[in-house]
Design a protein around this motif. Structure first.
Motif, PDB file in Angstrom:
ATOM      1  N   SER A 122      41.542  -7.443  -6.429  1.00 37.12           N
ATOM      2  CA  SER A 122      43.327  -7.843  -6.685  1.00 37.12           C
ATOM      3  C   SER A 122      42.990  -9.273  -6.836  1.00 37.12           C
ATOM      4  CB  SER A 122      44.006  -7.340  -5.520  1.00 37.12           C
ATOM      5  OG  SER A 122      45.511  -7.887  -5.812  1.00 37.12           O
ATOM      6  N   LEU A 123      42.563  -9.867  -6.222  1.00 37.93           N
ATOM      7  CA  LEU A 123      42.451 -11.380  -6.162  1.00 37.93           C
ATOM      8  C   LEU A 123      41.752 -11.866  -7.695  1.00 37.93           C
ATOM      9  CD1 LEU A 123      42.917 -14.124  -4.897  1.00 37.93           C
ATOM     10  CD2 LEU A 123      40.779 -14.022  -3.886  1.00 37.93           C
ATOM     11  N   ILE A 124      40.673 -11.182  -8.014  1.00 30.51           N
ATOM     12  CA  ILE A 124      39.942 -11.656  -9.206  1.00 30.51           C
ATOM     13  C   ILE A 124      41.012 -11.302 -10.457  1.00 30.51           C
ATOM     14  CG2 ILE A 124      38.532 -10.856 -11.035  1.00 30.51           C
ATOM     15  CD1 ILE A 124      36.598 -10.279  -8.420  1.00 30.51           C
ATOM     16  N   PHE A 125      41.573 -10.341 -10.467  1.00 28.05           N
ATOM     17  CA  PHE A 125      42.704  -9.939 -11.449  1.00 28.05           C
ATOM     18  C   PHE A 125      43.853 -10.944 -11.346  1.00 28.05           C
ATOM     19  CE2 PHE A 125      41.026  -6.010 -11.775  1.00 28.05           C
ATOM     20  CZ  PHE A 125      41.629  -5.271 -12.984  1.00 28.05           C
ATOM     21  N   LYS A 126      44.181 -11.527 -10.024  1.00 28.12           N
ATOM     22  CA  LYS A 126      45.287 -12.394 -10.276  1.00 28.12           C
ATOM     23  C   LYS A 126      44.922 -13.671 -10.851  1.00 28.12           C
ATOM     24  CE  LYS A 126      48.365 -10.828  -6.319  1.00 28.12           C
ATOM     25  NZ  LYS A 126      47.548  -9.611  -5.867  1.00 28.12           N
ATOM     26  N   ASP A 127      43.682 -14.203 -10.252  1.00 27.77           N
ATOM     27  CA  ASP A 127      43.181 -15.449 -10.771  1.00 27.77           C
ATOM     28  C   ASP A 127      42.794 -15.548 -12.207  1.00 27.77           C
ATOM     29  OD1 ASP A 127      43.459 -16.524  -8.458  1.00 27.77           O
ATOM     30  OD2 ASP A 127      41.302 -16.161  -7.555  1.00 27.77           O
ATOM     31  N   VAL A 128      42.178 -14.336 -12.828  1.00 23.50           N
ATOM     32  CA  VAL A 128      41.861 -14.380 -14.260  1.00 23.50           C
ATOM     33  C   VAL A 128      43.152 -14.446 -15.174  1.00 23.50           C
ATOM     34  CG1 VAL A 128      40.915 -12.992 -16.159  1.00 23.50           C
ATOM     35  CG2 VAL A 128      39.583 -13.100 -13.972  1.00 23.50           C
ATOM     36  N   ASN A 129      44.234 -13.500 -14.660  1.00 20.59           N
ATOM     37  CA  ASN A 129      45.583 -13.531 -15.180  1.00 20.59           C
ATOM     38  C   ASN A 129      45.596 -13.183 -16.733  1.00 20.59           C
ATOM     39  OD1 ASN A 129      48.258 -13.416 -15.417  1.00 20.59           O
ATOM     40  ND2 ASN A 129      48.369 -15.770 -15.694  1.00 20.59           N
ATOM     41  N   ASN A 130      45.012 -12.008 -16.949  1.00 18.90           N
ATOM     42  CA  ASN A 130      44.867 -11.668 -18.436  1.00 18.90           C
ATOM     43  C   ASN A 130      44.950 -10.054 -18.506  1.00 18.90           C
ATOM     44  OD1 ASN A 130      43.496 -10.814 -20.882  1.00 18.90           O
ATOM     45  ND2 ASN A 130      42.945 -12.897 -20.995  1.00 18.90           N
ATOM     46  N   SER A 131      45.911  -9.821 -19.391  1.00 25.40           N
ATOM     47  CA  SER A 131      46.321  -8.300 -19.568  1.00 25.40           C
ATOM     48  C   SER A 131      45.189  -7.370 -20.054  1.00 25.40           C
ATOM     49  CB  SER A 131      47.791  -8.144 -20.699  1.00 25.40           C
ATOM     50  OG  SER A 131      47.234  -8.681 -21.753  1.00 25.40           O
ATOM     51  N   ARG A 132      44.284  -7.936 -20.489  1.00 22.73           N
ATOM     52  CA  ARG A 132      43.010  -7.140 -20.989  1.00 22.73           C
ATOM     53  C   ARG A 132      42.111  -6.854 -19.962  1.00 22.73           C
ATOM     54  NH1 ARG A 132      40.083 -10.789 -25.014  1.00 22.73           N
ATOM     55  NH2 ARG A 132      38.793  -9.028 -25.041  1.00 22.73           N
ATOM     56  N   LEU A 133      42.197  -7.297 -18.767  1.00 17.52           N
ATOM     57  CA  LEU A 133      41.444  -7.059 -17.690  1.00 17.52           C
ATOM     58  C   LEU A 133      41.827  -5.673 -17.132  1.00 17.52           C
ATOM     59  CD1 LEU A 133      39.346  -8.796 -16.582  1.00 17.52           C
ATOM     60  CD2 LEU A 133      40.606  -9.445 -14.730  1.00 17.52           C
ATOM     61  N   ARG A 134      41.095  -4.637 -16.966  1.00 17.91           N
ATOM     62  CA  ARG A 134      41.346  -3.395 -16.539  1.00 17.91           C
ATOM     63  C   ARG A 134      40.560  -3.025 -15.318  1.00 17.91           C
ATOM     64  NH1 ARG A 134      45.457  -4.025 -19.485  1.00 17.91           N
ATOM     65  NH2 ARG A 134      46.229  -2.440 -20.951  1.00 17.91           N
ATOM     66  N   LEU A 135      40.725  -1.728 -14.767  1.00 17.15           N
ATOM     67  CA  LEU A 135      39.982  -1.318 -13.668  1.00 17.15           C
ATOM     68  C   LEU A 135      39.294   0.145 -13.867  1.00 17.15           C
ATOM     69  CD1 LEU A 135      39.075  -1.725 -10.662  1.00 17.15           C
ATOM     70  CD2 LEU A 135      41.396  -0.748  -9.851  1.00 17.15           C
ATOM     71  N   CYS A 136      38.213   0.363 -13.370  1.00 13.69           N
ATOM     72  CA  CYS A 136      37.534   1.696 -13.298  1.00 13.69           C
ATOM     73  C   CYS A 136      37.244   1.799 -11.821  1.00 13.69           C
ATOM     74  CB  CYS A 136      36.193   1.714 -14.044  1.00 13.69           C
ATOM     75  SG  CYS A 136      35.534   3.200 -13.980  1.00 13.69           S
ATOM     76  N   LEU A 137      37.678   3.015 -11.322  1.00 16.11           N
ATOM     77  CA  LEU A 137      37.311   3.383  -9.920  1.00 16.11           C
ATOM     78  C   LEU A 137      36.383   4.382  -9.858  1.00 16.11           C
ATOM     79  CD1 LEU A 137      40.725   3.085  -8.172  1.00 16.11           C
ATOM     80  CD2 LEU A 137      38.933   1.627  -8.023  1.00 16.11           C
ATOM     81  N   ASP A 138      35.315   4.113  -9.158  1.00 16.06           N
ATOM     82  CA  ASP A 138      33.924   5.078  -9.155  1.00 16.06           C
ATOM     83  C   ASP A 138      34.393   5.893  -7.564  1.00 16.06           C
ATOM     84  OD1 ASP A 138      31.423   6.134  -8.016  1.00 16.06           O
ATOM     85  OD2 ASP A 138      30.699   5.410  -9.833  1.00 16.06           O
ATOM     86  N   THR A 139      34.433   7.097  -7.656  1.00 12.81           N
ATOM     87  CA  THR A 139      34.594   8.093  -6.368  1.00 12.81           C
ATOM     88  C   THR A 139      33.407   7.898  -5.170  1.00 12.81           C
ATOM     89  OG1 THR A 139      33.561   9.696  -7.375  1.00 12.81           O
ATOM     90  CG2 THR A 139      36.103   9.582  -7.433  1.00 12.81           C
ATOM     91  N   CYS A 140      32.297   7.694  -5.815  1.00 15.64           N
ATOM     92  CA  CYS A 140      31.057   7.423  -4.844  1.00 15.64           C
ATOM     93  C   CYS A 140      30.987   6.157  -4.243  1.00 15.64           C
ATOM     94  CB  CYS A 140      29.850   7.509  -5.751  1.00 15.64           C
ATOM     95  SG  CYS A 140      28.176   7.173  -4.588  1.00 15.64           S
ATOM     96  N   HIS A 141      31.429   5.212  -5.171  1.00 18.51           N
ATOM     97  CA  HIS A 141      31.663   3.713  -4.599  1.00 18.51           C
ATOM     98  C   HIS A 141      32.893   3.431  -3.698  1.00 18.51           C
ATOM     99  CE1 HIS A 141      29.587   2.359  -8.531  1.00 18.51           C
ATOM    100  NE2 HIS A 141      28.887   3.041  -7.887  1.00 18.51           N
ATOM    101  N   LEU A 142      33.971   4.108  -3.782  1.00 14.28           N
ATOM    102  CA  LEU A 142      34.904   4.099  -2.980  1.00 14.28           C
ATOM    103  C   LEU A 142      34.703   4.797  -1.527  1.00 14.28           C
ATOM    104  CD1 LEU A 142      37.950   5.381  -5.500  1.00 14.28           C
ATOM    105  CD2 LEU A 142      37.707   3.126  -4.370  1.00 14.28           C
TER     106      LEU A 142
END
Length: 277
Positions: free
Chosen positions: A157-177
């Motif tokens: 979340s902090l990385i998203f805030k500090d980059v502050n660009n709408s082209r940034l997206r998230l992929c969630l991996d169930t094993c990693h979670l």
């Protein structure tokens, strides 16, 4: 229609992966642009680009994503950092030509140096990549299952805030979670998880899911994928995820070892399809 697909080999050409995913019953896809264990930057001619787009359309495979090289480390200030940037700039420019949505990226690690300067290098490198790549493409951060950048949602979340660009997206991996201590065996647990994403301003950034079972127990800090239903996560979580009204419309992509140990396969996809209500 539910979007279920797999990571597939690009042996013989990128377009061959489209045929492979359809053969195992998938309708969305993840591929490498070149070897994930090297710094080779692929170049395609117009004929290859047109063939890829035509085949994806003809076989109704969409969306398609790149998975970035395993060597990427965007917190590195030296040669690896420079090559990481070059690799992603090349890949996202190619993605635009191929009508691929973007690249799913493991950000790297601080190598035991969690310093403010290293974090600033990471943010600066992501911003530079976004500046030098087409606006139609997404830079998709994948959560980490080990002690690397992006292991917990607050850090992402902090990385998203500090980059502050709408082209940034998230992929969630169930094993990693799961290996980071997140689980949702019930609708309530998944609701709580989604509410947490929303609170951290990440839910609207979510682009796709990697569906992988885990060889290791909850909160193990290990990243070892297992076939669906054969690991410590079990089928309940996948059933909840595939049918929940707030998650069922995302693309779901498997990166499982395969029942024949040859990578993501039809059997894994068939198990997931059997869970869809």
């Amino acid at each position: 229609m539910i979007k279920l697909g797999a990571h597939q080999s690009i042996a013989g050409g990128l377009d061959k992966a489209i045929e492979r995913v359809v053969k195992i019953g998938g309708n969305c896809l993840q591929i490498f642009s070149s070897s994930p264990r090297g710094w080779s930057f692929i170049k395609l001619n117009n004929k290859q680009i047109i063939e890829f787009i035509k085949k994806a359309k003809k076989l109704s495979v969409s969306p398609i994503y790149f998975h970035a090289s395993y060597l990427i480390n965007l917190a590195d200030e030296g040669k690896v950092g420079r090559l990481s940037k070059q690799s992603l700039i090349n890949e996202l420019n190619l993605a635009q030509k191929l009508k691929i949505k973007g690249s799913i990226v493991h950000l790297g690690s601080y190598k035991n140096q969690v310093k403010a300067s290293k974090y600033q290098v990471l943010i600066s490198n992501i911003k530079e990549i976004l500046e030098k790549t087409p606006k139609e493409t997404f830079f998709i951060i994948e959560n980490s299952g080990t002690k690397k950048i992006g292991q917990n949602l607050e850090e992402i979340s902090l990385i998203f805030k500090d980059v502050n660009n709408s082209r940034l997206r998230l992929c969630l991996d169930t094993c990693h979670l799961f290996s980071s201590g997140y689980k949702f065996e019930t609708k309530d647990e998944l609701d709580q998880f989604l509410n947490k994403l929303e609170k951290l301003d990440l839910l609207d950034k979510l682009e796709a899911w990697h569906l992988n079972d885990s060889c290791d127990p909850l909160n193990s800090g290990k990243d070892r994928h297992e076939n669906i239903g054969q690991g410590k996560i079990g089928l309940k979580e996948f059933r909840i995820l595939l049918n929940h009204p707030r998650t069922k419309n995302y693309p779901f992509i498997i990166e499982t070892p395969g029942f024949g140990k040859e990578g993501p396969d039809k059997e894994n996809l068939d198990i997931l399809k059997s869970l869809v209500e």
